[in-house]
Design a protein around this motif. Structure first.
Motif, short mmCIF file in Angstrom:
data_model
loop_
_atom_site.label_atom_id
_atom_site.label_comp_id
_atom_site.label_asym_id
_atom_site.label_seq_id
_atom_site.Cartn_x
_atom_site.Cartn_y
_atom_site.Cartn_z
N ALA A 194 0.82 -1.33 0.20
CA ALA A 194 0.16 0.11 -0.01
C ALA A 194 0.98 1.19 0.12
N PHE A 195 0.54 2.38 -0.70
CA PHE A 195 1.29 3.35 -0.89
C PHE A 195 0.24 4.55 -0.56
N LEU A 196 0.65 4.98 0.47
CA LEU A 196 -0.16 6.23 0.95
C LEU A 196 0.03 7.69 0.68
N LEU A 197 -0.83 8.18 -0.19
CA LEU A 197 -0.48 9.46 -0.63
C LEU A 197 -1.38 10.49 -0.07
N THR A 198 -0.71 11.18 0.68
CA THR A 198 -1.31 12.43 1.50
C THR A 198 -0.83 13.73 1.07
N PRO A 199 -1.81 14.77 1.39
CA PRO A 199 -1.30 16.13 1.10
C PRO A 199 -0.02 16.44 1.98
N PRO A 200 0.81 17.31 1.60
CA PRO A 200 1.71 17.77 2.49
C PRO A 200 1.39 18.28 3.81
N GLY A 201 1.75 17.76 5.07
CA GLY A 201 1.39 18.07 6.30
C GLY A 201 0.21 17.10 6.97
N ASP A 202 -0.10 16.36 5.94
CA ASP A 202 -1.25 15.47 6.43
C ASP A 202 -0.49 14.09 6.86
N SER A 203 -0.94 13.37 7.95
CA SER A 203 -0.30 12.29 8.35
C SER A 203 -0.98 11.11 7.64
N PRO A 204 -0.03 9.89 7.31
CA PRO A 204 -0.41 8.59 6.69
C PRO A 204 -0.60 7.69 7.50
N HIS A 205 -0.31 7.94 9.07
CA HIS A 205 -0.38 7.01 9.91
C HIS A 205 -1.52 6.22 10.10
N GLY A 206 -2.82 7.13 10.17
CA GLY A 206 -4.09 6.29 10.06
C GLY A 206 -4.33 5.51 9.00
N LEU A 207 -4.24 5.97 7.92
CA LEU A 207 -4.11 4.89 6.75
C LEU A 207 -3.59 3.83 6.71
N GLU A 233 6.61 12.81 11.14
CA GLU A 233 6.66 12.15 12.37
C GLU A 233 6.80 10.52 12.37
N PHE A 234 7.57 10.00 13.30
CA PHE A 234 7.59 8.60 13.45
C PHE A 234 6.18 7.96 13.97
N GLY A 235 5.46 6.93 13.56
CA GLY A 235 4.29 6.71 13.77
C GLY A 235 3.98 5.37 14.25
N GLY A 236 5.28 4.72 14.69
CA GLY A 236 5.31 3.24 15.15
C GLY A 236 5.22 2.41 14.01
N GLN A 237 4.34 1.44 14.02
CA GLN A 237 4.43 0.44 12.96
C GLN A 237 3.42 0.56 12.13
N ALA A 238 2.60 1.64 12.06
CA ALA A 238 1.60 1.83 10.95
C ALA A 238 2.20 1.73 9.68
N LEU A 239 3.59 2.28 9.53
CA LEU A 239 4.28 2.46 8.28
C LEU A 239 5.31 1.13 8.34
N THR A 240 5.53 0.61 7.23
CA THR A 240 6.74 -0.29 7.05
C THR A 240 7.90 0.40 6.50
N GLU A 241 7.60 1.50 5.62
CA GLU A 241 8.60 2.15 4.95
C GLU A 241 8.01 3.59 5.44
N TRP A 242 8.86 4.22 6.01
CA TRP A 242 8.71 5.73 6.41
C TRP A 242 9.70 6.55 5.53
N ILE A 243 9.13 7.50 4.87
CA ILE A 243 9.92 8.28 4.00
C ILE A 243 9.55 9.89 4.74
#
Length: 130
Positions: free
Chosen positions: A77-90, A108-118
């Protein structure tokens, strides 16, 4: 990151038309993959024609959507959010659906919600005022 993408979810929370260049990059990177778009209901008609499927729920935050994503058997899954919005919920939603690779841009770091954090690119400094 090297992922053999066969079935991917491209989750867009903002304006899909503004994301079309980025979406085309994903299509070019994996021309034989089945790419499904998850977009806000109001953005459904903006999805590119090559999208394998388009999911456009009234809200992203339902158990039904988790089950729909699980049934999609996505391997990324590639989570495409506007700049400043968090992808962690998705990212968390996709984790609940069993999607093993979850990629998003976040300051920001969001725990394990993302496996690849850019981390986002830093904005260029503004010129100093005299």
């Amino acid at each position: 990151m090297s992922v053999d993408v066969q079935r991917a979810l491209l989750a867009c929370t903002g304006n899909v038309a503004a994301l079309l260049p980025e979406l085309e990059t994903y299509r070019a990177a994996w021309p034989n993959a089945h790419l499904t778009l998850l977009v806000p209901a109001a953005e459904r008609n903006e999805a590119p024609l090559w999208a394998g499927d388009v999911l456009a729920p009234a809200t992203f935050w339902t158990r039904d959507l988790v089950e729909t994503l699980r049934a999609g058997r996505f391997n990324a899954a590639f989570l495409l959010t506007p700049p400043g919005d968090s992808p962690h919920g998705l990212g968390y939603l996709c984790a609940l659906a069993g999607i093993p690779v979850r990629v998003g841009v976040s300051a920001e770091f969001g725990g394990q919600a993302l496996t690849e954090w850019i981390k986002p690119a830093l904005a260029s400094p503004s010129p100093e005022r005299s």
